[in-house]
Design a protein around this motif. Structure first.
Motif, PDB file in Angstrom:
ATOM      1  N   ILE A  24       0.781  -1.205   0.107  1.00 28.73           N
ATOM      2  CA  ILE A  24      -0.139  -0.155  -0.071  1.00 28.73           C
ATOM      3  C   ILE A  24       0.852   1.222   0.052  1.00 28.73           C
ATOM      4  N   THR A  25       0.504   2.073  -0.986  1.00 26.91           N
ATOM      5  CA  THR A  25       1.119   3.559  -0.896  1.00 26.91           C
ATOM      6  C   THR A  25       0.398   4.437  -0.011  1.00 26.91           C
ATOM      7  N   ALA A  44       1.040  15.795   5.465  1.00 25.19           N
ATOM      8  CA  ALA A  44      -0.019  16.429   4.952  1.00 25.19           C
ATOM      9  C   ALA A  44      -1.213  15.820   5.331  1.00 25.19           C
ATOM     10  N   LEU A  45      -1.296  14.601   5.897  1.00 23.04           N
ATOM     11  CA  LEU A  45      -2.519  13.898   6.638  1.00 23.04           C
ATOM     12  C   LEU A  45      -2.756  14.643   7.937  1.00 23.04           C
ATOM     13  N   ARG A  46      -1.510  15.011   8.687  1.00 19.17           N
ATOM     14  CA  ARG A  46      -1.772  15.650   9.843  1.00 19.17           C
ATOM     15  C   ARG A  46      -2.518  17.105   9.562  1.00 19.17           C
ATOM     16  N   GLU A  98      -4.077  17.172  -2.181  1.00 23.20           N
ATOM     17  CA  GLU A  98      -5.343  17.275  -3.078  1.00 23.20           C
ATOM     18  C   GLU A  98      -4.760  16.756  -4.435  1.00 23.20           C
ATOM     19  N   SER A  99      -3.499  17.010  -4.629  1.00 16.00           N
ATOM     20  CA  SER A  99      -2.593  16.495  -5.958  1.00 16.00           C
ATOM     21  C   SER A  99      -2.379  15.077  -5.816  1.00 16.00           C
ATOM     22  N   TRP A 100      -2.221  14.471  -4.515  1.00 17.03           N
ATOM     23  CA  TRP A 100      -1.838  12.967  -4.591  1.00 17.03           C
ATOM     24  C   TRP A 100      -3.433  12.169  -4.713  1.00 17.03           C
ATOM     25  N   PHE A 101      -4.443  12.723  -4.225  1.00 13.27           N
ATOM     26  CA  PHE A 101      -5.729  12.038  -4.420  1.00 13.27           C
ATOM     27  C   PHE A 101      -6.299  12.413  -5.792  1.00 13.27           C
ATOM     28  N   THR A 151     -14.724  19.033   2.165  1.00  9.84           N
ATOM     29  CA  THR A 151     -15.724  18.362   1.481  1.00  9.84           C
ATOM     30  C   THR A 151     -16.147  17.175   2.182  1.00  9.84           C
ATOM     31  N   PRO A 152     -17.387  16.545   1.740  1.00 12.88           N
ATOM     32  CA  PRO A 152     -17.913  15.567   2.566  1.00 12.88           C
ATOM     33  C   PRO A 152     -17.025  14.270   2.491  1.00 12.88           C
ATOM     34  N   ALA A 153     -16.352  14.025   1.391  1.00 17.20           N
ATOM     35  CA  ALA A 153     -15.583  12.827   1.520  1.00 17.20           C
ATOM     36  C   ALA A 153     -14.268  13.265   2.217  1.00 17.20           C
ATOM     37  N   CYS A 154     -13.885  14.494   2.440  1.00 13.93           N
ATOM     38  CA  CYS A 154     -12.567  14.841   3.304  1.00 13.93           C
ATOM     39  C   CYS A 154     -12.968  14.841   4.628  1.00 13.93           C
ATOM     40  N   SER A 155     -14.193  15.160   4.810  1.00 14.21           N
ATOM     41  CA  SER A 155     -14.697  15.318   6.320  1.00 14.21           C
ATOM     42  C   SER A 155     -14.765  13.809   6.824  1.00 14.21           C
TER      43      SER A 155
END
Length: 320
Positions: free
Chosen positions: A17-18, A24-26, A59-62, A77-81
């Motif tokens: 898994i990458t 950035a997640l923090r 955002e570039s990664w996703f 966004t709902p997905a991000c939340s």
């Protein structure tokens, strides 16, 4: 959007898994929680532009937008939340696991969780005494979980308020009785002498710890109507309540064992011997097979509380 992680192949496939950049997640989790890049930057001790850069990187990664920029800040966004909540839970698990691993095999560290009233009145004031005797043991003092569920929740020692007799797999020890009795400051008693007469106590200003039902129950046990106990300031915890009582704001129900020093010093006066919640106690919980350091801390604390209970007691009950 409901996200789940399940299936037997997930853990087996970790090696392939990458993961997104963890920094950035923090930034994303903090920004989503605060709905603000600025507040996220403050929490993470970085600049606003650094958080913004990390979000753009993610955002570039996703390959999709995670936040909607508005004039008043940002909205995830709902997905991000939904994703950020899962990420926050994962960070919490990693933090707990890291703390356990750091302490694993270390007999010189003790993680103590205590409810605020006991921590501020008994543990914290006596830390220098403990460290003089056990200078090689490091203490970490935290708030105990609000509701004790019969497990240590990652702590070595838990000190909490407990009703009834404990039945479970942990070692338990009663430190103090949690029974409550009416107290007030000497100044309030002097200015309102009627409070020393149980027949006229209902004229007092009542102070409440979290709810008014406790005073109402105490008065009912004396065969009295609730009267003024149905009103009066409600405090969020015992530390606030005891501070108000010492300041002379009114009459409070307090655990006399816990406020022993204030009673002996004359900061508070016990009005009547009648108590309520006789089966409630301040209790210590630990594993049956603790580390050497945890055992030494528990033995020391039990000795401290036993010494206090066995000491000379001044007359505390005001007579009319």
């Amino acid at each position: 959007m409901q996200m789940t992680i399940s299936g037997p192949d997930v853990r087996d496939s970790y090696s392939v898994i990458t993961l997104p950049p963890l920094g950035a997640l923090r930034a994303m989790e903090a920004a989503a929680r605060h709905s603000s890049f600025s507040k996220a930057a403050e929490e993470l001790c970085v600049t606003h532009s650094a958080v913004s850069h990390q979000i753009k990187l993610l955002e570039s990664w996703f390959g999709k937008e995670l936040f909607i920029r508005t004039g008043n800040g940002v909205i995830s966004t709902p997905a991000c939340s939904e994703f950020s909540k899962l990420v926050g839970d994962c960070f919490g698990l990693i933090s707990e696991a890291s703390n356990r691993l750091r302490r694993l095999g270390s007999a010189k560290s003790v993680r103590v969780a205590a409810i605020p009233s006991f921590a501020t009145r008994w543990v914290i004031p006596r830390i220098p005494t403990f460290q003089r005797e056990f200078h090689d043991i490091e203490l970490e003092v935290c708030y105990a979980p609000q509701h004790f569920k019969g497990d240590l929740a990652g702590f070595d020692v838990v000190i909490t308020y407990f009703d009834g007799k404990y039945v479970g797999n942990l070692h338990s020890k009663v430190l103090f009785s949690g029974a409550l009795a009416p107290v007030c400051s000497p100044g309030y008693l002097q200015a309102n002498g009627f409070v020393a007469d149980i027949a006229t106590l209902n004229q007092a200003t009542f102070l409440h710890d979290e709810e008014r039902s406790t005073w109402i129950a105490w008065l009912a046990a004396q065969g009295m109507a609730p009267g003024n106990a149905q009103v009066g300031t409600v405090f969020a915890d015992f530390n606030l309540l005891s501070t108000a009582a010492i300041a002379g704001h009114g009459v409070a129900l307090c655990p006399t064992d816990l406020i022993r020093e204030d009673l002996d010093a004359g900061n508070l006066t016990q009005l009547f011997a009648d108590e309520i919640f006789l089966e409630r106690n301040y209790m210590l919980f630990r594993q049956d097979a603790p580390t050497t350091a945890a055992q030494e801390f528990c033995n020391w604390l039990v000795d401290e509380t036993s010494f206090a209970k066995a000491g000379d007691r001044k007359q505390r009950v005001a007579r009319s």
